[in-house]
Design an enzyme around this catalytic site. Structure first.
Site: not given
Length: 286
Positions: A39-41, A139, A220, A223, A249-250, A274
């Site tokens: 889950g993104k959260g 989400e 991606g 950068g 990403g998370d 990054n």
């Protein structure tokens, strides 16, 4: 130490490995299967906690084995869970993701309990005590995000959203956002600019900065571009050997928000995020 409130999704993830992802009507024989927290959260909450932030989570799970697993993983990471509702009549959220031989993946998510997050905590002034940032994603229903964002703004707490997955945002909700974080697909959908490299990411960030005070566009392997106060910059990705992009990403989001909540400048926060994402994609999924 900064304190971050995260409102978002919790998913029990089923992770499959295969040579390639199936086409329409195709059956693919997989090579491995794993079960993990997702889950993104939830992922962003744990990433922020791992980066050094104190984190409280607002969400919902079912009264099932998957829900107990999700709560336990948050607690093991040091995330406060007193505002995670356990619902007797709704299963926990679930996702199935397939990672191919090149390390890319696709996923199907069924939200279940995540569609029933209570907004009651946001109306309590003591909930916001010590919180220096609110973190959101797409989400969960926008009504939940909007209630949380408006309550945070009333407390003069900045609101950061990872607008993923891509969906239209209401004008009312957009006005409550201080920091927008999107990937290439989401940036394209929100700006109309196809992001294929750092130059186009910079263009998308500049355009979105007309609507949001601070914008970060991740691109991606190319950068990241970021814009604040009329100044748009880019930062190339660190060169690594890709193992899997799942959760990158998370990871980026959690580290970025921890740094921003600690008062660091956007450029430094983006650089830290990054680097963290580069390390993440070069390691096996845990």
């Amino acid at each position: 130490m900064s304190k971050i409130a995260v409102t978002g999704s919790l998913h029990y993830d089923i992770m499959l490995d295969a040579h390639h992802r199936p086409e329409k009507g195709e059956t693919v024989m997989g090579t491995a299967c794993r079960y993990k927290f997702g889950g993104k959260g939830g992922n962003q909450a744990i990433a922020a906690a791992s980066a050094g932030a104190a984190v409280c989570f607002i969400g919902a799970v079912g009264a099932d084995e998957q829900g107990r697993f999700l709560l336990n993983r948050l607690q093991q990471a040091g995330v406060e869970t007193q505002h995670v509702a356990v619902l007797n009549d709704m299963p926990s959220g679930i996702s199935v993701a397939i990672t191919d031989a090149e390390g890319d993946y696709g996923a199907v998510v069924v939200s279940n309990a995540n569609q029933h997050i209570s907004c009651l905590p946001f109306a309590q002034a003591d909930f916001w005590q010590g919180v220096s940032m609110l973190v959101l994603q797409n989400e969960v229903p926008e009504a939940v995000n909007l209630a949380a964002a408006q309550a945070a703004r009333q407390q003069h707490i900045p609101v950061c959203i990872n607008a993923a997955p891509a969906r239209p945002l209401s004008a009312e909700f957009e006005r409550s956002i201080d920091v927008l974080v999107v990937n290439a697909v989401e940036a394209r959908d929100m700006s109309g600019i196809v992001v294929t490299d750092l130059s186009s990411a910079q263009q998308a960030a500049t355009q979105l900065a007309a609507r949001f005070p601070c914008v970060v566009v991740t691109a991606g392997e190319h950068g990241v571009a970021f814009s604040e106060a009329g100044n748009t910059q880019t930062l190339p990705a660190r060169k690594v050997t890709l193992v899997s992009t799942h959760g990158a990403g998370d990871c980026f989001m959690g580290v970025l928000c921890q740094a921003l909540a600690d008062g660091e400048a956007l450029a430094l926060a983006v650089a830290k995020a990054n680097d963290a994402a580069a390390t993440h994609v070069s390691q096996p999924i845990r």
